[in-house]
Design a protein around this motif. Structure first.
Motif, PDB file in Angstrom:
ATOM      1  N   TRP A   1     -12.532 -14.186   1.552  1.00 32.12           N
ATOM      2  CA  TRP A   1     -13.110 -14.747   2.771  1.00 32.12           C
ATOM      3  C   TRP A   1     -13.019 -16.270   2.788  1.00 32.12           C
ATOM      4  CZ3 TRP A   1     -17.372 -17.950   3.585  1.00 32.12           C
ATOM      5  CH2 TRP A   1     -17.730 -18.119   4.918  1.00 32.12           C
ATOM      6  N   GLN A   2     -13.152 -16.879   1.615  1.00 32.29           N
ATOM      7  CA  GLN A   2     -13.077 -18.345   1.513  1.00 32.29           C
ATOM      8  C   GLN A   2     -11.746 -18.863   2.055  1.00 32.29           C
ATOM      9  OE1 GLN A   2     -13.669 -19.766  -2.482  1.00 32.29           O
ATOM     10  NE2 GLN A   2     -13.069 -21.832  -1.986  1.00 32.29           N
ATOM     11  N   TYR A   3     -10.675 -18.121   1.853  1.00 25.76           N
ATOM     12  CA  TYR A   3      -9.345 -18.567   2.257  1.00 25.76           C
ATOM     13  C   TYR A   3      -8.869 -17.931   3.564  1.00 25.76           C
ATOM     14  CZ  TYR A   3      -9.453 -20.469  -2.388  1.00 25.76           C
ATOM     15  OH  TYR A   3      -9.824 -21.170  -3.505  1.00 25.76           O
ATOM     16  N   THR A   4      -9.492 -16.838   3.989  1.00 27.40           N
ATOM     17  CA  THR A   4      -9.161 -16.186   5.264  1.00 27.40           C
ATOM     18  C   THR A   4     -10.478 -15.841   5.962  1.00 27.40           C
ATOM     19  OG1 THR A   4      -7.297 -15.142   4.107  1.00 27.40           O
ATOM     20  CG2 THR A   4      -7.734 -14.401   6.350  1.00 27.40           C
ATOM     21  N   PRO A   5     -11.168 -16.861   6.518  1.00 29.71           N
ATOM     22  CA  PRO A   5     -12.494 -16.613   7.090  1.00 29.71           C
ATOM     23  C   PRO A   5     -12.487 -15.875   8.427  1.00 29.71           C
ATOM     24  CG  PRO A   5     -11.889 -18.895   7.358  1.00 29.71           C
ATOM     25  CD  PRO A   5     -10.814 -18.268   6.525  1.00 29.71           C
ATOM     26  N   SER A   6     -11.340 -15.828   9.079  1.00 33.17           N
ATOM     27  CA  SER A   6     -11.285 -15.083  10.336  1.00 33.17           C
ATOM     28  C   SER A   6      -9.861 -14.617  10.574  1.00 33.17           C
ATOM     29  CB  SER A   6     -11.764 -15.940  11.516  1.00 33.17           C
ATOM     30  OG  SER A   6     -10.864 -17.002  11.737  1.00 33.17           O
ATOM     31  N   GLY A   7      -9.726 -13.651  11.439  1.00 30.16           N
ATOM     32  CA  GLY A   7      -8.405 -13.128  11.760  1.00 30.16           C
ATOM     33  C   GLY A   7      -8.526 -11.759  12.389  1.00 30.16           C
ATOM     34  N   HIS A   8      -7.373 -11.187  12.716  1.00 25.09           N
ATOM     35  CA  HIS A   8      -7.369  -9.923  13.431  1.00 25.09           C
ATOM     36  C   HIS A   8      -5.956  -9.340  13.337  1.00 25.09           C
ATOM     37  CE1 HIS A   8      -8.403  -7.399  16.983  1.00 25.09           C
ATOM     38  NE2 HIS A   8      -7.120  -7.502  17.227  1.00 25.09           N
ATOM     39  N   ILE A   9      -5.858  -8.102  12.893  1.00 21.66           N
ATOM     40  CA  ILE A   9      -4.584  -7.390  12.897  1.00 21.66           C
ATOM     41  C   ILE A   9      -4.782  -6.147  13.746  1.00 21.66           C
ATOM     42  CG2 ILE A   9      -2.878  -6.111  11.557  1.00 21.66           C
ATOM     43  CD1 ILE A   9      -3.565  -7.914   9.178  1.00 21.66           C
ATOM     44  N   GLU A  10      -3.937  -5.991  14.744  1.00 26.63           N
ATOM     45  CA  GLU A  10      -3.996  -4.810  15.602  1.00 26.63           C
ATOM     46  C   GLU A  10      -2.615  -4.173  15.615  1.00 26.63           C
ATOM     47  OE1 GLU A  10      -4.755  -3.590  20.243  1.00 26.63           O
ATOM     48  OE2 GLU A  10      -5.892  -5.252  19.383  1.00 26.63           O
ATOM     49  N   MET A  11      -2.568  -2.891  15.256  1.00 25.75           N
ATOM     50  CA  MET A  11      -1.294  -2.176  15.200  1.00 25.75           C
ATOM     51  C   MET A  11      -1.364  -0.941  16.077  1.00 25.75           C
ATOM     52  SD  MET A  11      -0.425  -2.316  11.121  1.00 25.75           S
ATOM     53  CE  MET A  11      -1.963  -1.576  10.595  1.00 25.75           C
ATOM     54  N   GLN A  12      -0.289  -0.692  16.778  1.00 20.30           N
ATOM     55  CA  GLN A  12      -0.112   0.545  17.523  1.00 20.30           C
ATOM     56  C   GLN A  12       0.764   1.429  16.644  1.00 20.30           C
ATOM     57  OE1 GLN A  12      -1.876   0.335  20.379  1.00 20.30           O
ATOM     58  NE2 GLN A  12      -2.149  -1.818  19.898  1.00 20.30           N
ATOM     59  N   ILE A  13       0.267   2.572  16.226  1.00 18.75           N
ATOM     60  CA  ILE A  13       0.969   3.421  15.263  1.00 18.75           C
ATOM     61  C   ILE A  13       1.338   4.749  15.910  1.00 18.75           C
ATOM     62  CG2 ILE A  13       0.772   4.641  13.073  1.00 18.75           C
ATOM     63  CD1 ILE A  13      -1.168   2.462  12.174  1.00 18.75           C
ATOM     64  N   LYS A  14       2.606   5.136  15.743  1.00 16.92           N
ATOM     65  CA  LYS A  14       3.074   6.419  16.265  1.00 16.92           C
ATOM     66  C   LYS A  14       3.634   7.280  15.139  1.00 16.92           C
ATOM     67  CE  LYS A  14       4.922   6.776  20.209  1.00 16.92           C
ATOM     68  NZ  LYS A  14       5.793   6.741  21.376  1.00 16.92           N
ATOM     69  N   ASN A  15       3.186   7.046  13.926  1.00 19.15           N
ATOM     70  CA  ASN A  15       3.586   7.811  12.749  1.00 19.15           C
ATOM     71  C   ASN A  15       2.321   8.490  12.228  1.00 19.15           C
ATOM     72  OD1 ASN A  15       3.670   8.205   9.809  1.00 19.15           O
ATOM     73  ND2 ASN A  15       5.738   7.379   9.965  1.00 19.15           N
ATOM     74  N   GLU A  16       2.288   9.823  12.283  1.00 17.43           N
ATOM     75  CA  GLU A  16       1.065  10.551  11.952  1.00 17.43           C
ATOM     76  C   GLU A  16       0.570  10.279  10.531  1.00 17.43           C
ATOM     77  OE1 GLU A  16      -0.723  15.089  12.087  1.00 17.43           O
ATOM     78  OE2 GLU A  16       1.178  14.649  13.075  1.00 17.43           O
ATOM     79  N   ALA A  17       1.493  10.203   9.571  1.00 12.87           N
ATOM     80  CA  ALA A  17       1.092   9.944   8.183  1.00 12.87           C
ATOM     81  C   ALA A  17       0.474   8.552   8.051  1.00 12.87           C
ATOM     82  CB  ALA A  17       2.284  10.091   7.252  1.00 12.87           C
ATOM     83  N   ALA A  18       1.068   7.564   8.699  1.00  8.98           N
ATOM     84  CA  ALA A  18       0.528   6.205   8.649  1.00  8.98           C
ATOM     85  C   ALA A  18      -0.817   6.135   9.367  1.00  8.98           C
ATOM     86  CB  ALA A  18       1.513   5.228   9.276  1.00  8.98           C
ATOM     87  N   GLU A  19      -0.915   6.840  10.482  1.00 13.22           N
ATOM     88  CA  GLU A  19      -2.161   6.866  11.248  1.00 13.22           C
ATOM     89  C   GLU A  19      -3.312   7.413  10.397  1.00 13.22           C
ATOM     90  OE1 GLU A  19      -3.770   9.618  14.870  1.00 13.22           O
ATOM     91  OE2 GLU A  19      -1.678   9.008  14.930  1.00 13.22           O
ATOM     92  N   LYS A  20      -3.061   8.468   9.653  1.00 10.47           N
ATOM     93  CA  LYS A  20      -4.100   9.087   8.818  1.00 10.47           C
ATOM     94  C   LYS A  20      -4.462   8.234   7.600  1.00 10.47           C
ATOM     95  CE  LYS A  20      -3.104  13.812  10.154  1.00 10.47           C
ATOM     96  NZ  LYS A  20      -2.638  15.126   9.730  1.00 10.47           N
ATOM     97  N   TYR A  21      -3.582   7.326   7.214  1.00 11.56           N
ATOM     98  CA  TYR A  21      -3.812   6.477   6.048  1.00 11.56           C
ATOM     99  C   TYR A  21      -4.999   5.540   6.262  1.00 11.56           C
ATOM    100  CZ  TYR A  21      -2.874   3.068   2.385  1.00 11.56           C
ATOM    101  OH  TYR A  21      -2.979   2.228   1.310  1.00 11.56           O
ATOM    102  N   PHE A  22      -5.171   5.055   7.490  1.00 10.20           N
ATOM    103  CA  PHE A  22      -6.224   4.078   7.779  1.00 10.20           C
ATOM    104  C   PHE A  22      -7.538   4.786   8.073  1.00 10.20           C
ATOM    105  CE2 PHE A  22      -2.314   1.823   8.540  1.00 10.20           C
ATOM    106  CZ  PHE A  22      -2.549   0.653   7.844  1.00 10.20           C
ATOM    107  N   GLU A  23      -8.594   4.373   7.339  1.00  9.65           N
ATOM    108  CA  GLU A  23      -9.915   4.974   7.487  1.00  9.65           C
ATOM    109  C   GLU A  23     -10.939   3.901   7.813  1.00  9.65           C
ATOM    110  OE1 GLU A  23     -10.984   7.539   4.202  1.00  9.65           O
ATOM    111  OE2 GLU A  23      -8.858   7.897   3.788  1.00  9.65           O
ATOM    112  N   LEU A  24     -11.787   4.210   8.751  1.00  2.42           N
ATOM    113  CA  LEU A  24     -12.836   3.295   9.180  1.00  2.42           C
ATOM    114  C   LEU A  24     -13.686   2.842   7.994  1.00  2.42           C
ATOM    115  CD1 LEU A  24     -13.992   2.055  11.781  1.00  2.42           C
ATOM    116  CD2 LEU A  24     -15.531   3.996  11.896  1.00  2.42           C
ATOM    117  N   GLY A  25     -13.863   1.520   7.856  1.00  3.69           N
ATOM    118  CA  GLY A  25     -14.700   0.958   6.806  1.00  3.69           C
ATOM    119  C   GLY A  25     -14.004   0.743   5.473  1.00  3.69           C
TER     120      GLY A  25
END
Length: 78
Positions: free
Chosen positions: A43-67
């Motif tokens: 956090w000290q070196y990246t205090p803010s930011g945002h990555i937003e991805m639109q994913i159309k690959n089911e395996a990649a989509e399932k990889y990301f979990e809330l939290g």
């Protein structure tokens, strides 16, 4: 050289990109801010930011979990 950041998944939203589309997901990640000494250091070196991805690959989509937290490695493309 590469640069490493640490982000947390804040949102996974199922969606269709158009009427004919089978769908996919939007994934939104932001830098970690707390929870461990490592997170405080990132956090000290990246205090803010945002990555937003639109994913159309089911395996990649399932990889990301809330939290869940993810390392993001940036390597320059040749």
């Amino acid at each position: 050289m590469s640069v490493r950041a640490k982000f947390v998944c804040n949102e996974v939203r199922k969606r269709k990109f158009n009427k004919q589309d089978e769908g996919g997901a939007t994934v939104i990640l932001t830098p970690v801010t707390s929870g461990s000494e490592e997170n405080k250091e990132f956090w000290q070196y990246t205090p803010s930011g945002h990555i937003e991805m639109q994913i159309k690959n089911e395996a990649a989509e399932k990889y990301f979990e809330l939290g869940e937290e993810y390392y993001i490695d940036f390597t320059k493309a040749e």
